[in-house]
Structures are given as C-alpha cells and as structure tokens.
Design a protein around this motif. Structure first.
Motif, short mmCIF file in Angstrom:
data_model
loop_
_atom_site.label_atom_id
_atom_site.label_comp_id
_atom_site.label_asym_id
_atom_site.label_seq_id
_atom_site.Cartn_x
_atom_site.Cartn_y
_atom_site.Cartn_z
N LEU A 301 0.82 -1.21 0.00
CA LEU A 301 0.00 0.00 0.00
C LEU A 301 0.85 1.26 0.00
O LEU A 301 0.51 2.26 -0.63
CB LEU A 301 -0.92 -0.01 1.22
N ASP A 302 1.97 1.22 0.71
CA ASP A 302 2.78 2.43 0.91
C ASP A 302 3.61 2.83 -0.29
O ASP A 302 4.17 3.93 -0.31
CB ASP A 302 3.71 2.24 2.11
N ALA A 303 3.73 1.97 -1.30
CA ALA A 303 4.58 2.27 -2.45
C ALA A 303 4.16 3.58 -3.10
O ALA A 303 2.99 3.79 -3.41
CB ALA A 303 4.51 1.14 -3.48
N LYS A 304 5.09 4.52 -3.25
CA LYS A 304 4.92 5.84 -3.88
C LYS A 304 4.14 6.83 -3.01
O LYS A 304 3.93 7.96 -3.44
CB LYS A 304 4.22 5.72 -5.24
N LEU A 305 3.70 6.41 -1.83
CA LEU A 305 2.90 7.30 -0.99
C LEU A 305 3.71 7.84 0.18
O LEU A 305 4.51 7.11 0.78
CB LEU A 305 1.66 6.56 -0.43
N HIS A 306 3.48 9.09 0.53
CA HIS A 306 4.07 9.66 1.73
C HIS A 306 3.46 8.95 2.95
O HIS A 306 2.28 8.61 2.94
CB HIS A 306 3.78 11.16 1.80
#
Length: 403
Positions: A301-306
């Motif tokens: 889920l966290d890929a590419k997200l702050h």
C-alpha cells in the motif's frame, strides 16, 4: 466480515499458517474493532516482513483461493488448476495445497475450504455455526472417494454426481442457484485484491464510480480529503481520451505576497507526482470498499505514498464514522513509521519471516514472546523494536563495507 484465512503448501507457505481478523481481548483502540453478534472483528491489519519473506505470497494465496472459487464452474474436465505447492521440500512437492476461510454473515459463521493439486480437488468442506449454537454443523465434506452431504443440506444431494474432479462443489451449487452456494459465492465477491505497485488498471474502478451518480461525490470527497496539493479536480469534457488522461487538477496561482490571483489546470498524468497518480488509481476501490463494506487487500500500500498519506487511508477504515459499513483493509508494507503512529492494536500487526528451510512463518505481534517469554506490552515502541530486529521479519544483510 472476514474472520480467518489459512493457507498451507502453497508458494513459500510449507506448513498451514492462519491469519485472523478476530479481535483478541486486549483493550487498546476500541474503535478499530467491530462487534458482529458474538464476534469482535478487526477493521484493518498490516503485514510486515523482509523482501522475499512471503508477504506478497500471502496476498497471492488469498487471490488464488478467490479466483479458484469464482472460476471453478467454467472449467472443462481437462483444465489444470494451476496449483503452486511448496517446492523446496521433497515431502510437499507432490501434496495438495490447503485453503480455508472463515467469515460471518447472515447471523452465521461459515467455514469453507478445499485442498487441490494441479489435476483435481482432493478435499472440500463446509461447516456453518449459527449465532445461538456452540457447535458447527457439517453441510458437506469431500475427499478423493466422493462427496458426503448432510441431511440438513438435502437440496444439494442430487447434484453430487454432476461435480467434476477438477471443479468445486460449492461453485456448482452456486451455478444451480442453491441458496447456500449463492451465499458462499457472494461472500467471495466481497474480497478485492489490489497491487500497490502495479496499480494502473485500478483506475477503471475509479472511472466507473466517478461516472455513477451514486458514487461520484464519494470519490471526489475521498480524493479532496487527502490534501494532495491541488484545490480540486474535474474531467475534461468533449474529449475522446481515457478517463485518467481527461483528469485535470486545479492549482491556485499566487502573487509575490502569497495572495491568490488566479488558477491553473494541470494534467494529472503529466504534471502530478507518481504518488498522486496512485491515489487516483486506487481511490475507486477504497471508496467502493467503504461504501459497501468490502474486504480490501493491497500488496505494498505504501509504495509511492508519503507516510502521512498512507496513515490517512488507514484512518478511513479504522474510524467508525468514515467506515460505517464495516469495510476491512489488510495490506503489506515496509513503512515502519506506521508502527509509531498509534494506528494499530497489537493483534492488527503481523509479520512474515522465513525459516532455515525457506518456508514462511506468519505471526501477529500479540502472539510474539520476548526473550523472557512474555507478550509484548502495549506501551512498547513497536517501530524501534521492529527496526532492531526484536520481532523478526527484517532482512539479514552482510556488512557491505567489508564486502
């Protein structure tokens, strides 16, 4: 709601491992728990682990079970089942893979599962527990020799001989409009699985929801609430381009004193960050899950997200006000910041780790015992402990400087 999923002898899972969303008796973060009859169920869970430890294989295992159930009735008698047993043991390579799922619906708890290899279904079973009962009722059980149907499931008995060796009995029952078959199939239709890395195809769901009057406002509110750096967005009309290429974000124009003096349109795909594009891609599935109370599984889920943006998505599911229909979010991640953000109970935090035989172990923080044999206290610094390797689930790396 989803209670448990068990997998064994599939990809890196050699032994049977059970992931549960049934809440324990601990008392922290009570809003993260839903009461359904006599069951207390978690709204979300996170899975940590080193690269190649089995996090993604857990998601793949659930996806395999879901797709097998959904597509079983479409198979020809000679079709293969695409089984993927644990290959690093001479004992498991020729054994069937195991899958079982527990969920609660209609005031009942369903326990359904099967074992299969590439050629056929070896076992299949269904047990149902009524809210007022203390004992499960067997509805049917299957092995190599055939299918046994209990008297309480009389309407299914006449279809035993119609079941192919490589097809699931429950899928046939759904196709024949048998009510319990429809209930099981309906529950599997509530499970959505997404990749947080290869998420571009997810924009189709966002497009469908945004162009449906019932859900358009829901999608817009979700995207705008995440504060992605623009004032608003809209779809360019009169264009033959795809949905995503038609999205324009609206940014304010400022003078030297910081006063807003105008606005400018940006093309989403050309001018916005990869993280913003990902949010647009997956926002449809998030909004859809929250609207209908679905079970959403996202790998990385966290890929590419702050980290703060990831936290806000998690809060949408943990908060009863933004998740009134009791949707569930389960995801894998490497983002250790989430462990220190006071988002999760100990029974919501899971780890994968491989043993000396390259087989995946799966366990929750609540199950973990420290060096003195005690459970981990709720006031521990979970992030610090995890980075230090206290809970396992981290990579073991040689000293690069020496190399």
């Amino acid at each position: 709601m989803l209670l448990e999923f068990t997998v064994g002898n599939f990809l890196s899972f050699k032994e049977k491992k059970t992931f549960t969303l049934e809440a324990s008796s601990i008392t922290e973060y009570k809003d993260n728990v839903v009461q359904k009859g006599k069951y207390k169920i978690l709204r979300s869970a996170v899975i940590y682990g080193a690269n190649s430890s089995g996090k993604s294989n857990f998601i793949k295992a659930l996806e395999f079970m879901v797709e097998t159930v959904r597509n079983s009735s479409k198979l020809n008698s000679t079709d293969k089942l695409n089984a993927k047993p644990f290959l690093l043991s001479d004992k498991t390579v020729n054994l069937p893979s195991h899958f079982e799922i527990l969920f609660t619906k209609y005031g009942k708890r369903y326990r359904y599962g099967f074992e299969l290899d590439n050629e056929r279904i070896h076992e299949e079973w269904l047990y149902i527990l009524n809210e007022k009962s203390k004992k499960e009722t067997l509805y049917f059980i299957r092995n190599i020799d055939g299918i046994g149907v209990a008297d309480v499931f009389e309407e299914a008995k006449m279809f035993i001989e119609n079941t192919k060796e490589n097809s699931l009995f429950i899928s046939l029952l759904d196709q024949l409009n048998i009510e319990i078959g429809k209930q099981i199939m309906g529950s599997f239709s509530y499970i959505f699985i997404q990749s947080g890395v290869e998420h571009e195809k997810s924009i189709t769901m966002t497009s469908l929801m945004h162009q449906t009057d019932t859900y358009q406002e829901t999608v817009e509110k979700l995207i705008n609430s995440l504060n992605l750096g623009f004032r608003s967005f809209h779809l360019e009309t009169g264009s033959n381009e795809t949905f995503k290429k038609r999205i324009k974000t609206i940014h304010n124009i400022f003078d030297d004193n910081g006063k807003i003096v105008g606005e400018r349109e940006f093309k989403l795909v050309e001018h916005e960050s990869s993280g913003t594009n990902k949010v647009f891609d997956i926002s449809g599935h998030i909004a859809f899950a929250l609207s209908l109370g679905l079970h959403l599984f996202i790998d990385e889920l966290d890929a590419k997200l702050h980290p703060i943006l990831t936290q806000e998505i998690i809060k949408l599911f943990n908060n009863p006000e933004t998740n009134p229909n009791d949707a569930q979010l389960v995801f894998t991640t490497h983002d250790t910041n989430l462990l220190g953000a006071k988002l999760f109970r100990r029974d919501q935090i899971w780890f994968t780790e491989k043993d000396n035989c390259e087989a995946t172990d799966l366990y929750s923080l609540l199950e973990f015992k420290d060096e003195d044999g005690n459970t981990i206290r709720k006031d521990r610094s979970f992030e610090k402990d995890y980075i230090m390797g206290r809970y396992g689930g981290i990579p073991y790396i040689s000293n690069f400087q020496e190399i």
